[in-house]
Design a protein around this motif. Sequence first.
Motif, PDB file in Angstrom:
ATOM      1  N   UNK A  12      39.919  39.126  52.969  1.00 43.05           N
ATOM      2  CA  UNK A  12      41.285  38.614  52.882  1.00 43.05           C
ATOM      3  C   UNK A  12      41.514  37.735  51.666  1.00 43.05           C
ATOM      4  N   UNK A  13      40.492  37.497  50.863  1.00 46.90           N
ATOM      5  CA  UNK A  13      40.628  36.641  49.686  1.00 46.90           C
ATOM      6  C   UNK A  13      41.315  37.347  48.520  1.00 46.90           C
ATOM      7  N   UNK A  14      41.258  38.657  48.509  1.00 48.99           N
ATOM      8  CA  UNK A  14      41.883  39.450  47.455  1.00 48.99           C
ATOM      9  C   UNK A  14      42.856  40.433  48.090  1.00 48.99           C
ATOM     10  N   UNK A  15      43.935  40.791  47.388  1.00 47.39           N
ATOM     11  CA  UNK A  15      44.801  41.849  47.910  1.00 47.39           C
ATOM     12  C   UNK A  15      44.078  43.187  47.882  1.00 47.39           C
ATOM     13  N   UNK A  72      41.207  41.819  40.289  1.00 49.86           N
ATOM     14  CA  UNK A  72      41.816  40.899  41.247  1.00 49.86           C
ATOM     15  C   UNK A  72      42.215  41.553  42.549  1.00 49.86           C
ATOM     16  N   UNK A  73      41.670  42.722  42.822  1.00 48.78           N
ATOM     17  CA  UNK A  73      41.978  43.456  44.050  1.00 48.78           C
ATOM     18  C   UNK A  73      40.709  44.113  44.583  1.00 48.78           C
ATOM     19  N   UNK A  74      40.689  44.373  45.886  1.00 45.73           N
ATOM     20  CA  UNK A  74      39.563  45.054  46.518  1.00 45.73           C
ATOM     21  C   UNK A  74      39.971  46.495  46.805  1.00 45.73           C
ATOM     22  N   UNK A  98      33.324  42.985  51.927  1.00 45.76           N
ATOM     23  CA  UNK A  98      34.752  43.203  51.710  1.00 45.76           C
ATOM     24  C   UNK A  98      35.318  44.345  52.549  1.00 45.76           C
ATOM     25  N   UNK A  99      34.503  44.913  53.438  1.00 41.02           N
ATOM     26  CA  UNK A  99      34.935  45.981  54.355  1.00 41.02           C
ATOM     27  C   UNK A  99      35.573  47.157  53.612  1.00 41.02           C
TER      28      UNK A  99
END
Length: 111
Positions: A12-15, A72-74, A98-99
Amino acid sequence: MIDRNKTKFYHLRFPELRDKCYTKTMFSKIKSINNNICCQVFTNGKGDTHCYPYHRKAKVGGSLMDFINDIGMVPNHIVTDNAKEATLGEWKSTVDKFKIKHTMSESYSQW
């Protein structure tokens, strides 16, 4: 005193990047000026490509975290080949943390 453990919500730390990403480790017989012999290439197949050079094959596992920090995204889905550096170790811990849905291409397939 109450002992509380923090819940770790790394995913949830990255969009979330809602696009399938493909990755491949590339090797060179000739060293670069910076003594790099391999690189990890990430692409979405639509023109967005990122390349991360490394001195040794063992360092490639950290490229997924470099990619996440860079854009900046997963990515929610990543496709790799069956290479150990892209399935085990630091790579696997990042995928689990990061699932990220991780699938592998068929062995010895040109696709």
